[in-house]
Design a protein around this motif. Structure first.
Motif, PDB file in Angstrom:
ATOM      1  N   SER A  42      27.837  50.056  38.518  1.00  0.00           N
ATOM      2  CA  SER A  42      27.376  49.234  37.754  1.00  0.00           C
ATOM      3  C   SER A  42      28.293  48.399  38.121  1.00  0.00           C
ATOM      4  O   SER A  42      29.310  48.160  39.303  1.00  0.00           O
ATOM      5  N   ARG A  71      29.452  45.536  36.157  1.00  0.00           N
ATOM      6  CA  ARG A  71      30.702  45.249  35.572  1.00  0.00           C
ATOM      7  C   ARG A  71      32.196  46.824  36.544  1.00  0.00           C
ATOM      8  O   ARG A  71      32.894  45.906  36.292  1.00  0.00           O
ATOM      9  N   GLN A  72      31.919  47.400  36.734  1.00  0.00           N
ATOM     10  CA  GLN A  72      32.701  48.375  37.762  1.00  0.00           C
ATOM     11  C   GLN A  72      32.904  48.212  38.939  1.00  0.00           C
ATOM     12  O   GLN A  72      34.264  47.831  38.713  1.00  0.00           O
ATOM     13  N   GLU A 106      35.568  45.160  38.228  1.00  0.00           N
ATOM     14  CA  GLU A 106      36.793  46.009  37.826  1.00  0.00           C
ATOM     15  C   GLU A 106      37.563  46.096  38.850  1.00  0.00           C
ATOM     16  O   GLU A 106      38.825  46.002  38.966  1.00  0.00           O
TER      17      GLU A 106
END
Length: 159
Positions: free
Chosen positions: A106, A108-109, A112
Motif C-alpha cells: 500500500s 501507506r506502507q 512509512e
C-alpha cells in the motif's frame, strides 16, 4: 473478495517487473493488466528515471486499455500492481473505467518505510485509491508479499 493464488501469481509477476525496473536504475514498480478470461493483456514497469514522472506502469495500462479495449472489457479486467496506485494513476484508472485493482504493498506502507529511511516525501500526496475513485474495487495489500516489497523498495530508496 480476497487475494487468492491466481492473484498472488500475477502480483509475483508485478514484483518481477518492479525488480526489472530496479535493475535498470528505475523506481521499482510493475503492473499487469489481466482480462476477464485470465489472459495477460499488457504489462509494464516504471520508466521515470529519464525525467518524465508520468511514466508509471499503471498509467501506461490505462492508456493501453483505452486504445485497445471496449468499455465492457476494461470494466471486466483486473489491474495487478506491485504498489498501490498514486493519485495520477488512480484517476486514469477511473477515467478509463478499468475494473478491480489488486496490489502487493500500500501507499501507506511505502510512506512509512520511506519515513523510516529518511527519504523526502513525494511531491504528490499518497491517497488511497478509493479516495480518488470512490467506486473502485480494491484488494491489498498482500500480507504475504510485504517483506519482499519492503526489501525491493529499500534497495532503491534507502540511503
Amino acid at each position: 473478495m480476497t487475494i487468492d493464488d491466481t492473484d498472488r501469481a500475477h502480483l509475483l509477476r508485478c514484483l518481477a517487473l518492479a525488480r526489472s525496473a530496479l535493475s535498470d536504475g528505475d523506481e521499482p514498480f510493475g503492473s499487469v493488466l489481466v482480462g476477464a478470461d485470465g489472459t495477460v493483456l499488457f504489462e509494464d514497469r516504471n520508466r521515470v528515471k529519464d525525467g518524465d514522472a508520468t511514466q508509471h506502469p499503471e498509467f501506461a495500462i490505462s492508456r493501453w486499455a483505452a486504445a485497445h479495449l471496449a468499455p465492457a472489457e476494461r470494466a471486466a479486467a483486473t489491474v495487478y500492481t506491485s504498489g498501490e496506485h498514486c493519485p495520477m494513476c488512480a484517476a486514469s484508472h477511473g477515467w478509463v473505467g478499468l475494473g478491480r485493482i489488486v496490489y502487493a504493498a500500500s501507499s501507506r506502507q511505502l510512506g512509512e518505510w520511506l519515513t523510516e529511511w529518511g527519504v523526502e516525501p513525494a511531491p504528490v500526496a499518497a491517497l488511497p485509491i478509493t479516495t480518488v475513485v470512490p467506486s473502485a474495487v480494491v484488494e491489498g495489500p498482500d500480507p504475504g508479499l510485504g517483506d519482499e516489497m519492503r526489501a525491493t523498495y529499500r534497495e532503491f530508496f534507502a540511503p
